[in-house]
Design an enzyme around this catalytic site. Structure first.
Site, PDB file in Angstrom:
ATOM      1  N   ALA A   9       0.873  -1.369   0.128  1.00  0.00           N
ATOM      2  CA  ALA A   9       0.031  -0.139  -0.111  1.00  0.00           C
ATOM      3  C   ALA A   9       0.790   1.245  -0.096  1.00  0.00           C
ATOM      4  O   ALA A   9       0.433   2.440   0.424  1.00  0.00           O
ATOM      5  CB  ALA A   9      -1.126  -0.099   1.190  1.00  0.00           C
ATOM      6  N   SER A  11       3.009   4.051  -2.468  1.00  0.00           N
ATOM      7  CA  SER A  11       2.736   4.899  -3.483  1.00  0.00           C
ATOM      8  C   SER A  11       2.204   4.111  -4.937  1.00  0.00           C
ATOM      9  O   SER A  11       1.192   4.248  -5.430  1.00  0.00           O
ATOM     10  CB  SER A  11       3.669   6.164  -3.916  1.00  0.00           C
ATOM     11  OG  SER A  11       4.990   5.514  -4.168  1.00  0.00           O
ATOM     12  N   ARG A  32       0.756  -3.165   5.600  1.00  0.00           N
ATOM     13  CA  ARG A  32       1.284  -3.502   6.951  1.00  0.00           C
ATOM     14  C   ARG A  32       0.761  -2.781   8.004  1.00  0.00           C
ATOM     15  O   ARG A  32       0.502  -3.076   9.017  1.00  0.00           O
ATOM     16  CB  ARG A  32       2.815  -3.840   6.915  1.00  0.00           C
ATOM     17  CG  ARG A  32       3.118  -4.813   5.930  1.00  0.00           C
ATOM     18  CD  ARG A  32       4.635  -4.969   6.317  1.00  0.00           C
ATOM     19  NE  ARG A  32       5.515  -3.804   5.828  1.00  0.00           N
ATOM     20  CZ  ARG A  32       6.451  -3.406   6.232  1.00  0.00           C
ATOM     21  NH1 ARG A  32       7.565  -4.403   6.942  1.00  0.00           N
ATOM     22  NH2 ARG A  32       7.295  -2.270   6.013  1.00  0.00           N
ATOM     23  N   LYS A 192      18.423   0.956 -14.757  1.00  0.00           N
ATOM     24  CA  LYS A 192      18.129   2.107 -14.979  1.00  0.00           C
ATOM     25  C   LYS A 192      18.337   3.063 -13.863  1.00  0.00           C
ATOM     26  O   LYS A 192      18.776   4.194 -14.052  1.00  0.00           O
ATOM     27  CB  LYS A 192      16.862   2.415 -15.830  1.00  0.00           C
ATOM     28  CG  LYS A 192      15.549   1.950 -15.274  1.00  0.00           C
ATOM     29  CD  LYS A 192      14.923   2.999 -14.062  1.00  0.00           C
ATOM     30  CE  LYS A 192      14.071   2.595 -13.354  1.00  0.00           C
ATOM     31  NZ  LYS A 192      13.269   3.475 -12.566  1.00  0.00           N
TER      32      LYS A 192
END
Length: 347
Positions: A9, A11, A32, A192
């Protein structure tokens, strides 16, 4: 309507849940932290991670992982790369029927140097998974959450499953492309971050746009050089999971990797920067892993080596840049010929 679990949960997990909910799917989001879950269920926000994004009321959240995956045919695994193995192990004990597992993390396991899909395959029994997919590409959760236009890649060896995920996520603001090259997708997404860290560092040092353009261009070459050596299709690094992801991560202040590199370029210590960030900076872990992988594979990665020297050997960023500029002169296209030769040998 599909029944989907989103594990994580933060971003990006919250943003993916929002896209799924917009498309009318039944979304159960696992987190959590009790306070985050309570906020999602009552205020329909997740201000800690996405302060400007009201969430659809249809998104439900839970702190019970067993509840999150019960009767769910598709599971999005959206946790830091360091959590992929322990969470996958937990899922293996909880899944009661085969599910499609789609991870949306970017990284390489430090000690084993394994890709994240390899870890999932080790930890989740084949009888409990229908396929493993990789959701990756140039995506800032902050923009996805406010429905700014975004394109992304779903990579899966089973293109029928990839097509299912494409249909699940695609809408007017979120466009999904298919790719069967899981190896390229995962190495592109992980490596990257190294170049993005270095790009932030050049900005922190005040080197300007010319230097950053050169760094990004040469950076994608060495990413592809290692990826191809390890089995990736070179074309993947010219797509969303390669150059596309690099552009967005190396040029935006949304990027944790860019921000961390920028702070180091301005003279801050790595440990202080990581402490201040409060979130995982995947490029640091990826740099250490890629440095070892490159040496084992006999692949030249000068930018990665320079960044490694700054992060882990205490070398001066300015001195490492000067070493890069003074390297022996080369033909720009020699890597292209190298890639083509590798592809011919594999074919």
């Amino acid at each position: 309507m599909a029944k989907v679990a989103v594990i994580g949960a933060g971003s990006w997990g919250t943003a993916i849940s929002l896209v799924l909910a917009d498309n009318g799917h039944d979304v159960l989001l696992y987190g959590r932290e009790e306070d985050h879950v309570h906020e999602i269920n009552t205020a329909h926000t997740n201000a800690t991670y996405l302060k400007d994004a009201p969430l659809p009321t249809s998104i439900r959240a839970t702190t019970d992982l067993a509840e999150a995956v019960k009767d769910r045919s598709i599971v999005f695994l959206v946790v830091p790369s360091s959590a992929i193995r322990p969470v996958s192990r937990e899922l293996n004990a909880l899944l009661t029927k085969p599910a499609v597992i789609v991870h949306a993390a970017k990284g390489i396991e430090p000690k084993t140097h394994k890709r994240l899909s390899e870890i999932i395959a080790e930890e989740i029994d084949p009888s409990k998974r229908r396929a493993i997919g990789v959701l990756t590409g140039p995506t800032h959760a902050e923009e996805v959450a406010v429905r700014k236009l975004t394109t992304i890649t779903i990579a899966c060896e089973d293109l029928d499953v990839a097509d299912e995920i494409q249909e699940l996520l695609t809408n007017d603001q979120f466009r999904v492309y298919l790719n069967s090259d899981v190896i390229g997708a995962e190495y592109g997404g992980a490596l990257k971050n190294i170049i993005a860290l270095a790009a932030g560092m050049t900005d922190g040092l005040g080197y300007g746009d010319n230097a950053k353009a050169a760094l990004m261009t040469r950076g994608i070459v060495e990413i592809a050089r290692l990826g191809v050596k390890l089995g990736a299709n070179p074309a993947s690094f010219s797509g969303l999971t390669g150059i596309g992801d690099l552009i967005v991560t190396a040029t935006s202040q949304h990027s944790r990797n860019w921000r961390a590199g920028n702070a180091i370029g301005r003279g801050e210590k790595l440990e202080d920067v990581l402490g201040q960030m409060g979130m995982v900076v995947e490029g640091v872990r990826a740099c250490e892993a890629a440095h070892t992988l490159a040496r084992e594979a006999g692949v030249e990665m000068p930018i990665t080596e320079a960044l490694y020297n700054v992060l882990f050997e205490g070398k001066s960023p300015h001195d490492e840049v000067q070493k890069l500029m003074r390297r022996p002169q080369k033909h720009e296209m020699e890597e292209v010929f190298h890639f083509e030769g590798d592809v011919e040998q594999r074919d």
